[in-house]
Design a protein around this motif. Structure first.
Motif, short mmCIF file in Angstrom:
data_model
loop_
_atom_site.label_atom_id
_atom_site.label_comp_id
_atom_site.label_asym_id
_atom_site.label_seq_id
_atom_site.Cartn_x
_atom_site.Cartn_y
_atom_site.Cartn_z
N PHE A 1 -17.64 -88.67 68.04
CA PHE A 1 -18.70 -89.19 68.91
C PHE A 1 -19.68 -90.06 68.11
O PHE A 1 -20.13 -91.09 68.60
CB PHE A 1 -19.47 -88.06 69.59
N ASN B 1 -20.00 -81.25 71.09
CA ASN B 1 -20.42 -81.33 69.68
C ASN B 1 -20.83 -82.80 69.46
O ASN B 1 -20.04 -83.62 69.05
CB ASN B 1 -19.22 -80.92 68.81
N THR C 1 -4.39 -100.68 77.65
CA THR C 1 -5.48 -101.59 77.27
C THR C 1 -5.21 -102.22 75.91
O THR C 1 -5.56 -103.38 75.67
CB THR C 1 -6.83 -100.86 77.27
N GLU D 1 -13.11 -95.23 70.34
CA GLU D 1 -11.78 -94.83 69.87
C GLU D 1 -10.74 -95.94 69.97
O GLU D 1 -9.69 -95.87 69.34
CB GLU D 1 -11.33 -93.62 70.70
N GLY E 1 -18.08 -83.50 65.41
CA GLY E 1 -19.05 -84.41 66.03
C GLY E 1 -18.97 -85.81 65.45
O GLY E 1 -19.72 -86.71 65.85
N THR F 1 -12.55 -98.69 75.76
CA THR F 1 -11.56 -98.05 76.63
C THR F 1 -10.91 -96.83 76.00
O THR F 1 -9.93 -96.31 76.54
CB THR F 1 -10.47 -99.09 77.01
N GLY F 2 -11.39 -96.39 74.85
CA GLY F 2 -10.86 -95.16 74.24
C GLY F 2 -9.40 -95.32 73.86
O GLY F 2 -8.96 -96.40 73.45
N ALA G 1 -17.79 -92.29 76.45
CA ALA G 1 -18.90 -92.10 75.51
C ALA G 1 -19.41 -93.45 74.97
O ALA G 1 -20.61 -93.77 75.09
CB ALA G 1 -18.43 -91.21 74.36
N ALA G 2 -18.52 -94.22 74.39
CA ALA G 2 -18.94 -95.48 73.75
C ALA G 2 -19.44 -96.48 74.79
O ALA G 2 -20.45 -97.17 74.57
CB ALA G 2 -17.78 -96.07 72.95
N ASP H 1 -9.49 -78.08 71.63
CA ASP H 1 -10.89 -78.48 71.71
C ASP H 1 -11.12 -79.97 71.44
O ASP H 1 -12.11 -80.53 71.85
CB ASP H 1 -11.74 -77.69 70.71
N LEU I 1 -9.03 -102.71 83.81
CA LEU I 1 -8.87 -104.01 83.15
C LEU I 1 -7.37 -104.29 83.00
O LEU I 1 -6.62 -103.47 82.48
CB LEU I 1 -9.51 -103.94 81.75
N SER J 1 -15.75 -81.97 76.03
CA SER J 1 -15.87 -81.96 74.56
C SER J 1 -16.50 -80.66 74.05
O SER J 1 -17.30 -80.03 74.74
CB SER J 1 -16.70 -83.16 74.09
N GLY J 2 -16.10 -80.33 72.82
CA GLY J 2 -16.67 -79.15 72.16
C GLY J 2 -16.56 -77.90 73.02
O GLY J 2 -17.49 -77.10 73.06
N GLU K 1 -14.99 -98.97 85.16
CA GLU K 1 -14.26 -97.76 84.74
C GLU K 1 -13.00 -97.59 85.59
O GLU K 1 -13.04 -97.69 86.81
CB GLU K 1 -15.18 -96.53 84.86
N LYS K 2 -11.91 -97.31 84.88
CA LYS K 2 -10.58 -97.20 85.51
C LYS K 2 -10.47 -96.05 86.51
O LYS K 2 -9.87 -96.18 87.56
CB LYS K 2 -9.58 -97.01 84.37
C1 LIG Z 1 -10.67 -82.15 74.62
C2 LIG Z 1 -11.44 -83.02 73.67
C3 LIG Z 1 -12.62 -82.56 73.12
C4 LIG Z 1 -13.35 -83.36 72.24
N1 LIG Z 1 -14.51 -82.87 71.71
C5 LIG Z 1 -15.24 -83.64 70.85
C6 LIG Z 1 -16.48 -83.18 70.31
O1 LIG Z 1 -16.97 -82.11 70.65
N2 LIG Z 1 -17.12 -84.00 69.42
C7 LIG Z 1 -16.61 -85.23 69.05
O2 LIG Z 1 -17.25 -85.92 68.24
N3 LIG Z 1 -15.48 -85.69 69.59
C8 LIG Z 1 -14.79 -84.94 70.48
N4 LIG Z 1 -13.62 -85.43 71.01
C9 LIG Z 1 -13.23 -86.81 70.72
C10 LIG Z 1 -14.09 -87.73 71.62
O3 LIG Z 1 -14.02 -87.25 72.95
C11 LIG Z 1 -13.62 -89.16 71.56
O4 LIG Z 1 -13.64 -89.59 70.22
C12 LIG Z 1 -14.56 -90.04 72.39
O5 LIG Z 1 -14.58 -89.60 73.74
C13 LIG Z 1 -14.14 -91.49 72.36
O6 LIG Z 1 -15.03 -92.19 73.20
P1 LIG Z 1 -14.61 -93.57 73.87
O7 LIG Z 1 -15.73 -93.99 74.73
O8 LIG Z 1 -14.12 -94.48 72.83
O9 LIG Z 1 -13.36 -93.18 74.78
P2 LIG Z 1 -13.37 -92.29 76.10
O10 LIG Z 1 -14.47 -91.31 76.07
O11 LIG Z 1 -11.97 -91.80 76.23
O12 LIG Z 1 -13.69 -93.32 77.26
C14 LIG Z 1 -12.85 -94.41 77.57
C15 LIG Z 1 -13.00 -94.73 79.03
O13 LIG Z 1 -12.36 -95.97 79.29
C16 LIG Z 1 -11.63 -95.85 80.49
N5 LIG Z 1 -10.54 -96.85 80.46
C17 LIG Z 1 -9.42 -96.83 79.72
N6 LIG Z 1 -8.69 -97.93 79.95
C18 LIG Z 1 -9.38 -98.66 80.86
C19 LIG Z 1 -9.12 -99.91 81.50
N7 LIG Z 1 -8.01 -100.61 81.26
N8 LIG Z 1 -10.03 -100.37 82.40
C20 LIG Z 1 -11.18 -99.67 82.65
N9 LIG Z 1 -11.45 -98.49 82.07
C21 LIG Z 1 -10.57 -97.99 81.19
C22 LIG Z 1 -11.14 -94.42 80.49
O14 LIG Z 1 -10.80 -93.99 81.79
C23 LIG Z 1 -12.35 -93.70 79.92
O15 LIG Z 1 -13.27 -93.30 80.91
C24 LIG Z 1 -12.88 -84.65 71.91
C25 LIG Z 1 -11.70 -85.12 72.47
C26 LIG Z 1 -10.97 -84.32 73.34
C27 LIG Z 1 -9.71 -84.84 73.95
#
Ligand SMILES: Cc1cc2nc3c(=O)[nH]c(=O)nc-3n(C[C@H](O)[C@H](O)[C@H](O)COP(=O)(O)OP(=O)(O)OC[C@H]3O[C@@H](n4cnc5c(N)ncnc54)[C@H](O)[C@@H]3O)c2cc1C
Length: 399
Positions: free
Chosen positions: A385, A50, A168, A372, A382, A162-163, A10-11, A341, A134, A44-45, A32-33
């Motif tokens: 996100f 959401n 990482t 994250e 929400g 990287t969530g 997402a981010a 969820d 990474l 999500s959601g 992307e890993k």
């Molecule tokens: C089942 C579920 C449902 C959810 N539903 C909601 C919702 O409806 N609304 C809401 O607000 N939040 C929701 N959340 C929370 C939300 O999904 C997270 O807060 C959000 O995805 C975080 O985004 P991000 O980009 O930081 O991390 P992510 O979306 O996890 O993306 C990180 C990416 O980095 C990649 N990565 C990791 N390490 C490396 C590396 N070393 N090298 C290269 N790539 C790497 C990963 O593979 C991944 O693709 C939900 C979470 C879950 C688990």
């Protein structure tokens, strides 16, 4: 200018597409890993995504972030929930708010958001390389050297998105960034108890739950599940108490008020008044306080009240026990389960490391952090996100 965004979630996507749209002359690349893109957005959601929340005032929004809280005020002032709704609308995605103010794409499908992000990435020529993990990050003068499992890249600016990824965080620690210990948030409570064992699916519109021996106390809807208790009130407790409950190794007692937080004295008064007005009615047949009948049956049995007992024959002991079960039922929690969820991690790169005006690391120029991976997390609704969208937007403005 070469910009590498690590993480195709997402981010990462939101940051990359906004940078590329504002600066078509930049070379923006996502590493992307995995083989999947935006995989968490997809699930999500419950598959509906959401995407944000209808609440828009920064002072109101920050109250939903156990980690981040007031520091995010300035962030939401720059890019708030309404800005995200407008951003989506400008790109053809209409959203709707539900009664509880959660917002979803009108299509009710997370794929709508994914398609939009992929389309924007293609339109603004963001290159996406998958199976690139990474493994190391090194500063070389003003530039960054990004080492992945496949090769070494040079970049003018790097965005880490990287969530929740333990490996990482280790890489970032090696760079010299301080990390707050990681613990789970948004989980449900495991409880094995005769009183609720046969009642999965039963819910209470308004309950109050207190962690015994702690200041943690929340109210909201409560749901009995196959493994214990869930619902917004439990998720709120798990988020606000993420560190405290981890320190208790998820073994603790809770006191549950099933009657909207009504004080025990009030519950007693109401029961006594009802007894006086309806002495002949059988207790079992008249669930009070709008509690579900099956739950009433269960606590009546636990209070040793026979099925024939009329209200007039309730003993003092039985009445006391009934008040306790309704207003202060004690349950033993032994572990947690992941909420189906939405679950997130608390902890990550300390916010003191990052200038929230730009999301650039204070001690490491040209290194940005979003999503994250940062020590920001929120309640469900929400908000998680939204923290990604706001950070991504601010980074794109700053770069
Ligand atoms: C089942 C579920 C449902 C959810 N539903 C909601 C919702 O409806 N609304 C809401 O607000 N939040 C929701 N959340 C929370 C939300 O999904 C997270 O807060 C959000 O995805 C975080 O985004 P991000 O980009 O930081 O991390 P992510 O979306 O996890 O993306 C990180 C990416 O980095 C990649 N990565 C990791 N390490 C490396 C590396 N070393 N090298 C290269 N790539 C790497 C990963 O593979 C991944 O693709 C939900 C979470 C879950 C688990």
């Amino acid at each position: 200018m070469k910009i590498i965004v690590i993480g195709g979630g997402a981010a990462g996507f939101f940051t990359a597409i906004n940078i590329a749209e504002k600066h078509p002359e930049y070379n923006v690349c996502i590493l992307e890993k995995t083989r999947k893109l935006l995989s968490k957005v997809k699930v999500s959601g419950g598959g509906r995504c959401n995407v944000t929340n209808e609440r828009s005032r920064p002072s109101e929004l920050v109250r939903f972030y156990p980690r981040g809280s007031k520091k995010l005020h300035q962030v939401f002032k720059r890019f708030s929930t309404t800005d995200m709704v407008t951003w989506l609308s400008k790109r053809g995605i209409e959203t709707k708010a539900e009664e509880d103010q959660r917002m979803f794409p009108m299509s009710n499908s997370s794929q709508t958001i994914i398609d939009c992000f992929l389309k924007q990435a293609a339109r603004f020529k963001v290159s996406i390389l998958q199976n690139e993990t990474l493994t190391a990050l090194n500063q070389t003068g003003n530039q960054w050297q990004v080492t992945t499992t496949n090769q070494i890249y040079e970049a003018d600016k790097v965005v880490i998105a990287t969530g929740s990824s333990p490996s990482t965080w280790k890489v970032l620690e090696q760079v010299g960034l301080a990390i707050t210990p990681i613990v789970p948030s948004l989980f449900t409570f495991n409880i094995k108890d005769e009183r609720i064992k046969h009642l999965p699916g039963i819910s209470f519109a308004e309950a109050r739950v207190k962690i015994a021996g702690s200041k943690l106390e929340e109210n909201g809807p409560l749901l009995i599940t196959h493994w214990g208790l869930s619902g917004p009130v439990i998720l709120k407790l798990s988020a606000w108490g993420a560190y405290e409950l981890e320190s208790k190794t998820y073994q603790f007692d809770i006191l549950v008020n099933f009657v909207g937080g009504l004080a025990p004295d009030e519950v007693r008064k109401h029961l006594v008044q009802y007894r006086e007005a309806n002495p002949k009615r059988k207790v079992i047949n008249y669930p009070l306080f709008d509690v579900p009948k099956r739950f009433w049956d269960s606590i009546i049995s636990c209070c040793c009240i026979a099925s024939e007992t009329p209200f007039s024959e309730l003993s003092k002991k039985q009445l006391n026990k009934l008040v306790e079960e309704l207003a202060q039922g004690k349950y033993v929690v032994h572990g947690k389960s992941t909420f189906k969820d939405e679950f997130v991690t608390a902890g990550g790169v300390k916010l003191s490391e990052v200038d929230l005006e730009t999301f650039e690391c204070k001690r490491f120029p040209n290194l940005y952090i979003a999503g994250e991976v940062l020590d920001i997390d929120a309640l469900t609704g929400g908000f998680n996100f939204q923290a990604c969208w706001s950070a991504g937007w601010i980074i794109s403005e700053s770069i």
